[in-house]
Design a protein around this motif. Structure first.
Motif, PDB file in Angstrom:
ATOM      1  N   GLU A  36       9.892  -0.435   8.703  1.00  0.00           N
ATOM      2  CA  GLU A  36       9.729  -0.572   9.998  1.00  0.00           C
ATOM      3  C   GLU A  36      10.087   1.218   9.918  1.00  0.00           C
ATOM      4  O   GLU A  36       9.514   1.786  10.431  1.00  0.00           O
ATOM      5  CB  GLU A  36      10.831  -0.705  11.059  1.00  0.00           C
ATOM      6  CG  GLU A  36      10.181  -2.649  11.200  1.00  0.00           C
ATOM      7  CD  GLU A  36      11.100  -3.072  12.164  1.00  0.00           C
ATOM      8  OE1 GLU A  36      12.541  -2.230  12.447  1.00  0.00           O
ATOM      9  OE2 GLU A  36      11.090  -4.473  12.507  1.00  0.00           O
ATOM     10  N   THR A  37      11.034   1.665   9.881  1.00  0.00           N
ATOM     11  CA  THR A  37      11.107   2.985   9.200  1.00  0.00           C
ATOM     12  C   THR A  37      10.171   4.356   9.102  1.00  0.00           C
ATOM     13  O   THR A  37       9.574   5.233   9.256  1.00  0.00           O
ATOM     14  CB  THR A  37      12.119   3.370   9.109  1.00  0.00           C
ATOM     15  OG1 THR A  37      13.836   3.005   9.789  1.00  0.00           O
ATOM     16  CG2 THR A  37      12.836   4.751   8.685  1.00  0.00           C
TER      17      THR A  37
ATOM     18  N   MET B 100       1.122  11.014   0.803  1.00  0.00           N
ATOM     19  CA  MET B 100       1.548  10.484  -0.273  1.00  0.00           C
ATOM     20  C   MET B 100       2.791   9.904   0.138  1.00  0.00           C
ATOM     21  O   MET B 100       2.897   9.011  -1.285  1.00  0.00           O
ATOM     22  CB  MET B 100       1.183  11.316  -0.991  1.00  0.00           C
ATOM     23  CG  MET B 100      -0.417  11.962  -1.066  1.00  0.00           C
ATOM     24  SD  MET B 100      -1.364  12.924  -2.177  1.00  0.00           S
ATOM     25  CE  MET B 100       0.143  13.918  -2.380  1.00  0.00           C
ATOM     26  N   GLN B 101       3.916  10.809  -0.077  1.00  0.00           N
ATOM     27  CA  GLN B 101       4.867   9.707  -0.482  1.00  0.00           C
ATOM     28  C   GLN B 101       5.636   9.093   0.495  1.00  0.00           C
ATOM     29  O   GLN B 101       5.882   8.235   0.224  1.00  0.00           O
ATOM     30  CB  GLN B 101       6.540  11.059  -0.146  1.00  0.00           C
ATOM     31  CG  GLN B 101       5.967  12.635  -0.899  1.00  0.00           C
ATOM     32  CD  GLN B 101       7.018  13.116  -0.849  1.00  0.00           C
ATOM     33  OE1 GLN B 101       7.399  13.158   0.387  1.00  0.00           O
ATOM     34  NE2 GLN B 101       7.070  14.214  -1.951  1.00  0.00           N
ATOM     35  N   LEU B 102       5.365   8.986   1.605  1.00  0.00           N
ATOM     36  CA  LEU B 102       5.637   7.803   3.279  1.00  0.00           C
ATOM     37  C   LEU B 102       5.008   6.845   2.266  1.00  0.00           C
ATOM     38  O   LEU B 102       4.932   5.205   2.301  1.00  0.00           O
ATOM     39  CB  LEU B 102       5.443   8.533   4.594  1.00  0.00           C
ATOM     40  CG  LEU B 102       6.188   8.898   5.303  1.00  0.00           C
ATOM     41  CD1 LEU B 102       5.842   9.635   5.781  1.00  0.00           C
ATOM     42  CD2 LEU B 102       7.348   9.037   4.757  1.00  0.00           C
TER      43      LEU B 102
ATOM     44  N   GLN C 251       6.553   4.879  -0.819  1.00  0.00           N
ATOM     45  CA  GLN C 251       7.711   4.356  -0.069  1.00  0.00           C
ATOM     46  C   GLN C 251       7.419   3.458   0.930  1.00  0.00           C
ATOM     47  O   GLN C 251       8.099   2.145   0.568  1.00  0.00           O
ATOM     48  CB  GLN C 251       8.365   5.687  -0.002  1.00  0.00           C
ATOM     49  CG  GLN C 251       8.711   6.315  -0.385  1.00  0.00           C
ATOM     50  CD  GLN C 251       9.448   7.348   0.688  1.00  0.00           C
ATOM     51  OE1 GLN C 251       9.873   7.195   1.584  1.00  0.00           O
ATOM     52  NE2 GLN C 251      10.496   8.751  -0.259  1.00  0.00           N
ATOM     53  N   SER C 252       6.888   3.112   1.604  1.00  0.00           N
ATOM     54  CA  SER C 252       5.869   1.689   2.215  1.00  0.00           C
ATOM     55  C   SER C 252       5.343   1.322   1.294  1.00  0.00           C
ATOM     56  O   SER C 252       5.553  -0.188   1.431  1.00  0.00           O
ATOM     57  CB  SER C 252       5.639   2.063   3.083  1.00  0.00           C
ATOM     58  OG  SER C 252       4.757   1.254   3.882  1.00  0.00           O
TER      59      SER C 252
ATOM     60  N   ASP D 234       6.384  -4.464  -1.255  1.00  0.00           N
ATOM     61  CA  ASP D 234       6.222  -5.577  -1.893  1.00  0.00           C
ATOM     62  C   ASP D 234       8.212  -5.608  -2.426  1.00  0.00           C
ATOM     63  O   ASP D 234       7.966  -7.133  -2.962  1.00  0.00           O
ATOM     64  CB  ASP D 234       6.183  -4.473  -3.152  1.00  0.00           C
ATOM     65  CG  ASP D 234       4.994  -4.073  -3.569  1.00  0.00           C
ATOM     66  OD1 ASP D 234       3.681  -4.614  -2.864  1.00  0.00           O
ATOM     67  OD2 ASP D 234       4.460  -3.411  -4.313  1.00  0.00           O
ATOM     68  N   LYS D 235       9.221  -5.620  -1.472  1.00  0.00           N
ATOM     69  CA  LYS D 235      10.675  -6.084  -2.138  1.00  0.00           C
ATOM     70  C   LYS D 235      10.024  -7.158  -1.502  1.00  0.00           C
ATOM     71  O   LYS D 235      11.196  -8.009  -1.476  1.00  0.00           O
ATOM     72  CB  LYS D 235      11.277  -4.777  -1.773  1.00  0.00           C
ATOM     73  CG  LYS D 235      12.597  -4.494  -2.319  1.00  0.00           C
ATOM     74  CD  LYS D 235      13.417  -3.719  -1.975  1.00  0.00           C
ATOM     75  CE  LYS D 235      15.435  -3.898  -1.884  1.00  0.00           C
ATOM     76  NZ  LYS D 235      15.825  -3.077  -1.936  1.00  0.00           N
TER      77      LYS D 235
END
Length: 538
Positions: A115-116, A168-170, A173-174, A179-180
């Protein structure tokens, strides 16, 4: 005024009494350390150690890491310490399932992370949209010089590069967080009812005259655990001994993990009970059926005028290298009066609700005699078998055996100790190099009328061929019909030296075939029965 003080005094004493009671009830939470588990065919006995320090007075020890499938009547408590045990009680803790709590906490943290990241992605998108909304460039009439334009281009380039890199980084990470989260949720779903299982706790009430350190030995029996035998049988060739690996599939769903515990596998089955049955009086009487009551004002659920006509019973409650060492080398076999125990000195971990743990028990080299069996009436192939004598001394339980011959898996077979025969026969599979055939002798088959009877004649030719390069011993089986009616007569005319069991009708020939040898067997019999009757089984 005095009257008011006098009335409050008993209340003060009551409060003091309650305070004394609260502070005299010390509650200590400790965790049982499982050390030795005896696994029966159905159920398991868990022996654990508990260490705790209690204060003077009455204390309650809340012992966790206890099976939730415990039999409360089986709890035994002993040990060292200057205390008096006042009570033992088992209870379920529906908030104490560590596995579920850990998974749910991980899911909650990961979902917050997702969500963050989604929020930060939206912020970056809005920044880019606002930047592009203000990207229009006015001409020199509006006071924009080339220097200003270059400065603005540099600014936009820097900001767009910064925002793009952050996006791109977000995004990366998203994706990782989602996936986790999916993996955690799948893990939670795959556990099914295992994670809904409440935690087990034992509440031990003790009284101590002084501060004491306790070493408690805890023992109890738990359901939802057991083991089943499985065998690997390997035969190198028909001149070698049988290599038998005796193994156990150990399973448990007790709600706690058995971590690095010493296992003992017992052939005992507590669920069968140990009390001998009693022979009660057996009464006989003449059966007189009750008259059938017609349905009147009753409904269709077995009632008449509100009275039950009957009552239904309640439903019941619901190829290994020789140099490799296995746990079978660390098993001590203990023969007791009623069971056999396999004490395994190597520690094992068995996860609750997980896949069964394979445990090696023993390895044997068994002298065997090899024979071929053929039943051409039903199957044209010959079957190689290994015959083992004195097999009962190996303490084998009924189970499935994986069969390997000449380094190849040939199938599965059943093995067990329920057979009363002196030898154990293990099928090693089909051998296509032994050719068998059973055909009708047409010139012999006939049907003739003899007086008021019919006489039918049957003849069969059985041919065998050994295409192997070594001699073989083969047992050939066939049969002659058996009459269960005095009006039907069966006569064996030619069985060519076969062993004949007149009660079962079974025929057995025991032969030795040399390499590339052929053998022919003849079977003839007659059946006589009354005219006009249809005979089944011919």
């Amino acid at each position: 005024m005095k009257k008011s003080v006098y009335r409050s005094f008993p209340f003060l004493i009551l409060l003091l009494g309650m305070r004394i009671y609260v502070f005299s009830q010390n509650q200590v939470r400790v965790e049982a350390e499982n050390q030795h588990i005896t696994v029966f065919l159905n159920r398991a006995q868990i022996d654990a150690k508990v260490r705790a320090t209690v204060l003077t007075g009455t204390s309650k020890l809340i012992i966790s890491n206890v099976a939730s499938t415990i039999d409360p009547n089986s709890i035994q408590v002993g040990g060292k310490g200057d205390v008096v045990i006042m009570g033992v009680k088992f209870k379920h803790n529906y908030l104490g399932n560590k596995k579920r709590n850990v998974l749910e906490d991980s899911i909650r943290i990961t979902r917050t992370e997702v969500e963050t990241l989604d929020m930060l992605v939206k912020v970056a998108d809005n920044e880019r949209n606002m930047l592009m909304a203000n990207a229009s460039i006015k001409n020199e009439k509006d006071g924009v010089t080339p220097e200003d334009l270059k400065e603005m281009l540099d600014f936009f380039r820097t900001k767009l590069t910064e925002i793009g890199t952050r996006q791109m980084q977000l995004a990366r990470q998203s994706k990782e967080a989602n996936d986790k989260l999916a993996r955690l949720q799948s893990q939670l779903n795959s556990q099914g009812g295992n994670l809904n299982q409440p935690a087990g706790e034992i509440e031990l009430t003790v009284s101590a005259k002084a501060n004491s350190t306790l070493e408690i030995n805890l023992s109890y029996v738990a359901h939802a655990a057991g083991w089943s035998p499985i065998y690997d049988i390997r035969a190198k060739d028909v001149r070698s001994d049988i290599a038998l690996a005796y193994r156990a599939n150990v399973f448990q769903n007790t709600g706690i993990d058995w971590k690095n515990v010493r296992l003992t596998l017992s052939t005992s089955n507590p669920s069968e009970g140990g009390t001998k049955p009693e022979v009660l009086a057996q009464y006989v009487s003449v059966y007189e059926p009750r008259p059938i009551v017609a349905r009147g004002r009753g409904d269709y659920n077995g009632t008449l005028d509100g009275k039950a006509l009957y009552s239904s019973p309640a439903p019941p409650e619901a190829k290994m290298e020789e140099s490799i060492v296995s746990t079978a080398d660390f098993v001590n076999t203990i023969q007791t009066t009623l069971a056999v125990n396999f004490d395994i000195s190597v520690p094992y971990t068995v996860i609750s609700g997980g896949n069964p743990e394979m445990v090696d028990i023993q390895n044997f080299n068994l002298p065997a005699t090899y024979k071929y069996y053929a039943v051409p009436k039903y199957d044209k192939d010959a079957f190689l078998t290994a015959i083992i004598t004195d097999w009962e001394k190996y303490n084998l339980l009924p189970g499935i055996a994986n069969i390997y011959f000449e380094g190849t898996f040939v199938g599965t077979s059943n093995i067990g100790n329920s057979d009363t025969k002196d030898s154990l026969l293990i099928s090693l599979g089909r051998d296509k190099k032994i050719i068998t055939k059973r055909e009708t002798i047409a010139e012999y088959k006939s049907r003739r009328n003899i007086g008021s009877n019919v006489r039918e004649s049957f003849g069969y030719r059985i041919t065998l061929r050994n295409t192997k390069s070594e001699p073989i011993t083969i047992v050939v089986e066939d049969q002659i019909p058996i009459s269960q009616d005095s009006r039907i007569e069966v006569e064996a005319e030619d069985i060519q030296g076969a062993e004949y069991n007149k009660e079962t009708g079974k025929l057995i020939w025991r032969l030795t075939l040399q390499p590339l040898d052929n053998k022919e067997l003849i079977l003839k019999y007659n059946v006589k029965y009354p005219k006009g009757k249809n005979i089944q089984g011919l």
